[in-house]
Design an enzyme around this catalytic site. Structure first.
Site, PDB file in Angstrom:
ATOM      1  N   ALA A 231      79.739  46.949  47.457  1.00 21.89           N
ATOM      2  CA  ALA A 231      79.120  46.700  48.765  1.00 21.89           C
ATOM      3  C   ALA A 231      79.571  47.736  49.790  1.00 21.89           C
ATOM      4  O   ALA A 231      78.780  48.190  50.629  1.00 21.89           O
ATOM      5  CB  ALA A 231      79.467  45.296  49.251  1.00 21.89           C
TER       6      ALA A 231
ATOM      7  N   ASP B  22      77.835  51.057  48.946  1.00 17.23           N
ATOM      8  CA  ASP B  22      76.439  51.020  49.396  1.00 17.23           C
ATOM      9  C   ASP B  22      76.332  51.208  50.907  1.00 17.23           C
ATOM     10  O   ASP B  22      75.439  51.895  51.404  1.00 17.23           O
ATOM     11  CB  ASP B  22      75.791  49.696  48.991  1.00 17.23           C
ATOM     12  CG  ASP B  22      75.619  49.578  47.486  1.00 17.23           C
ATOM     13  OD1 ASP B  22      75.679  50.620  46.807  1.00 17.23           O
ATOM     14  OD2 ASP B  22      75.434  48.451  46.997  1.00 17.23           O
TER      15      ASP B  22
ATOM     16  N   LYS C 224      82.664  64.591  17.592  1.00 17.58           N
ATOM     17  CA  LYS C 224      81.356  65.229  17.810  1.00 17.58           C
ATOM     18  C   LYS C 224      80.384  64.156  18.305  1.00 17.58           C
ATOM     19  O   LYS C 224      79.930  63.320  17.537  1.00 17.58           O
ATOM     20  CB  LYS C 224      80.850  65.863  16.514  1.00 17.58           C
ATOM     21  CG  LYS C 224      79.574  66.673  16.683  1.00 17.58           C
ATOM     22  CD  LYS C 224      79.194  67.358  15.374  1.00 17.58           C
ATOM     23  CE  LYS C 224      77.943  68.193  15.564  1.00 17.58           C
ATOM     24  NZ  LYS C 224      76.769  67.396  15.926  1.00 17.58           N
TER      25      LYS C 224
END
Length: 677
Positions: A36, A39, A117
């Site tokens: 939050a 954001d 790999k």
């Protein structure tokens, strides 16, 4: 608008904070910031950059995802070629490679760096003065394609290198592998299957195909990851440059890259052989695909002395694991018709054991793949399967082909309804376009009643087939007109069973608008896309009248999905279906408000949950819905990113792993108390 000194400083600070948080979350796997908060800071930076576009820089966190799809990829020449690696398939071939390089130089002791790999797609990254300026595919090793816009969406690739003095470095080139974690690959294929799209055969193909998407928003949704393994630096003081591969890997980590943590410094080939054997079994527990071990001489000085052949570096080799392959015979090629009308050829084979399972069928995808393989009924083929990858026919052994075989030709008419099929320009798939085709109808009903859609209990494949074959159901709307009396006509359907089914169908009317939208089976619209659409368009009337360009503007919805949704609502039969569903009482609009706390933040925002065991009163889907409604996220597996484990009876290995990682556990009662606070 003229920016102030304080705004410039704030933009710089926001970028620094967001870059640190991204590194901690995506590279170190040790979050330092709540979602939050991230954001909130991101939105603040975004707003400042909108107000002051002159402050936007290529390394800004807001520039990871492009606004518009590219029209094509440009060819670019690699500054340093991306060579292939010589392959070895057993320890004897590894020893032969070791003897070859030793003959090229004076007798010397050597260290080896063994690295897993990763089975993905190689990409080359170029940084100038610490800023990412180009990302390119491997291509033929000399020339690749410029996919910078897509590379920016990969969160484990830094847009700015995190290293003191790096801004003074003229050029840094990093090579590594972009890959799809297995959990993400599985989710993507589930979404594609539900949306009626062709499945990816394996994570490697999915990663390569994703990197070549013209729309970077699609790339961002697919959540590619990246491991760096090669570093080239120019314009830096020699004392600061790594002298060995081991030091280069350490330097890559300091710069902000993810490096596979399972590499090992080996003093002998015997140590390498032990490493190879260990990972031959342990690789099955990894969250990504690996198909071997890459071995490099550690000393850069020794690497420089040995140089390259025309194709390979002499100082490295790929020690491959044997693929799960086996020969078998094609007994028939059937053609299935899916709910979107797609005709999919299926090789029916003599059963063979692969990766611990019996394989008797393999998808042939489409007519192009059949032509490419030149596969025929009666052919002996090599079929491959590894882990959870879909069985695939690798090649035909034409030397064993019977003399009387004929090329397989895809049907010109639907094998179910007999109507002509079509293949649209630019598509590899042949489709039945008859909306009344029983196969399409059966598939659409199975999709409608499925767990992620309307979740109607007791309606399985056999019952769906009976309902269609008996003429009781001609569309999903007919389910809501069924009565117990009409159901008595079906086999093994008593009064009690019929009543339970009617109740289950009636209960599905309470499902939210997002599930109804997903259940409609609009091509390319999976459950996640349906959720995004239902959040933007809170009623069917809003969505049906929306412009295609507006739909495409939703974050996470690409041009292909927008076109599919827009066209679906332009079809009269679909409008009639919506009217019938509305009349039946289904929810075609969002009626609930989003629950928030007093400060406007969702209660469980940014928290990740895993549920294990049998809970006293709630079903797992109900717990998931409650957590998501409060802003939390529910995943299937326990990791360092898990915040809480919700524990019921008979909890298994997830509880043990959570305890080992020190993750907090909650009972059902404790979870409900948190939600009710």
């Amino acid at each position: 608008m003229i920016q102030t000194h304080s705004e410039v400083k704030r933009v710089e600070e926001l970028r620094r904070l967001l870059q640190q948080a991204s590194y901690a979350y995506y590279v170190s796997d040790a979050p330092i910031m709540e979602d939050a908060v991230y954001d909130q800071l991101y939105r603040e930076l975004q707003q400042l950059e909108i107000q002051h576009p002159e402050l936007v820089t290529p390394d800004s966190p807001t520039q990871r995802i492009g606004e518009r799809p590219a029209t094509q990829f440009l060819s670019v020449r690699h500054n340093i070629p991306l060579y292939s690696l010589e392959n070895a398939f057993n320890v004897e071939e590894l020893q032969a490679w070791d003897q070859r390089w030793r003959r090229q130089v004076a007798p010397t002791e050597a260290e080896y760096v063994a690295e897993l790999k990763i089975d993905g797609s190689a990409i080359a990254l170029t940084y100038q003065n610490g800023i990412l300026v180009r990302g390119a595919t491997r291509g033929d090793g000399v020339t690749g394609e410029d996919i910078t816009q897509n590379v920016r969406t990969i969160r484990s690739i830094p847009l700015r290198l995190n290293f003191d003095g790096i801004e003074k470095v003229e050029k840094v080139e990093v090579r590594g592998e972009a890959f799809l974690p297995l959990e993400v690959f599985k989710q993507i294929n589930e979404e594609r299957q539900k949306a009626g799209e062709q499945l990816f055969a394996n994570p490697r193909n999915a990663a390569a195909g994703t990197l070549r998407q013209l729309d970077s928003r699609i790339v961002a949704r697919r959540r590619l990851d990246f491991f760096a393994y090669t570093l080239h630096i120019s314009g830096m003081d020699d004392a600061s440059i790594a002298n060995t591969q081991w030091e280069a890997l350490e330097l890559l980590q300091k710069m902000g890259f993810r490096v596979n943590p399972n590499h090992k410094l080996c003093q002998s080939l015997a140590e390498v052989a032990d490493y190879y054997k260990y990972w031959d079994t342990e690789r099955l527990n990894l969250p990504y695909m690996t198909d071997g071990v890459v071995l490099k001489l550690n000393s850069f000085k020794l690497q420089e002395q040995l140089g390259f052949t025309q194709r390979f570096p002499r100082w490295a080799v790929a020690l491959k694991y044997p693929a799960e392959e086996a020969p078998t015979r094609v007994e028939n090629i059937a053609v299935n018709v899916g709910r979107t009308g797609a005709l999919t050829p299926l090789a029916q084979m003599r059963p063979v054991q692969l990766a611990g399972t019996t394989v008797s069928r393999a998808t042939l995808h489409n007519s192009d793949r059949i032509a490419q393989l030149d596969i025929r009924i009666g052919d002996t083929v090599i079929v491959r399967k590894a882990g959870e990858i879909i069985p695939e026919v690798v090649r035909v052994i034409k030397e064993l082909r019977p003399a009387d075989t004929q090329p397989f030709i895809m049907p010109t008419h639907c094998p179910v309804c007999g109507q002509p099929v079509v293949r649209e320009t630019g598509e590899a798939v042949t489709r039945c376009v008859n909306a009344s085709c029983p196969a399409i109808l059966k598939g659409s009903i199975e999709h409608w009643v499925s767990r992620d859609a309307l979740d109607i209990k007791g309606v399985g494949e056999k019952l769906v087939y009976q309902l269609v074959d008996k003429g009781l159901v001609h569309s999903v709307a007919d389910l809501y007109d069924l009565t117990t009396e009409r159901l008595f006509a079906l086999e093994r359907m008593g009064e009690k069973s019929a009543q339970k089914l009617i109740e289950a169908i009636a209960q599905s009317k309470n499902q939210p608008w997002s599930r109804v939208l997903y259940g409609l089976g609009i091509r390319h619209v999976g459950s996640v896309n349906a959720q995004l659409l239902s959040e933007k368009y809170r009623a069917v009337a809003e969505l049906s009248s929306a412009k295609q360009s507006d739909i495409e503007g939703i974050y996470g919805i690409g041009a292909e999905i927008a076109q599919s949704v827009y066209q679906w609502f332009r079809i009269n039969a679909n409008q009639s279906l919506i009217e019938r569903l509305q009349a039946a009482g289904l929810k075609l609009a969002n009626t609930e408000e989003i629950p928030v706390m007093n400060n406007g933040i969702l209660k469980l925002n940014g928290k990740t949950f895993v549920v294990t065991g049998t809970l006293p009163t709630l079903k797992r889907d109900e717990v998931k819905a409650l957590i998501q409604k409060a802003g939390g996220k529910v995943t299937d597996s326990v990791s360092k990113k898990t915040d809480y484990l919700v524990v019921g009876e008979d909890a298994g290995s997830k509880l043990e792993k959570a305890q080992a990682l020190g993750i907090a556990q909650l009972t059902e009662t404790q979870l409900l108390e948190i939600l009710e606070e």
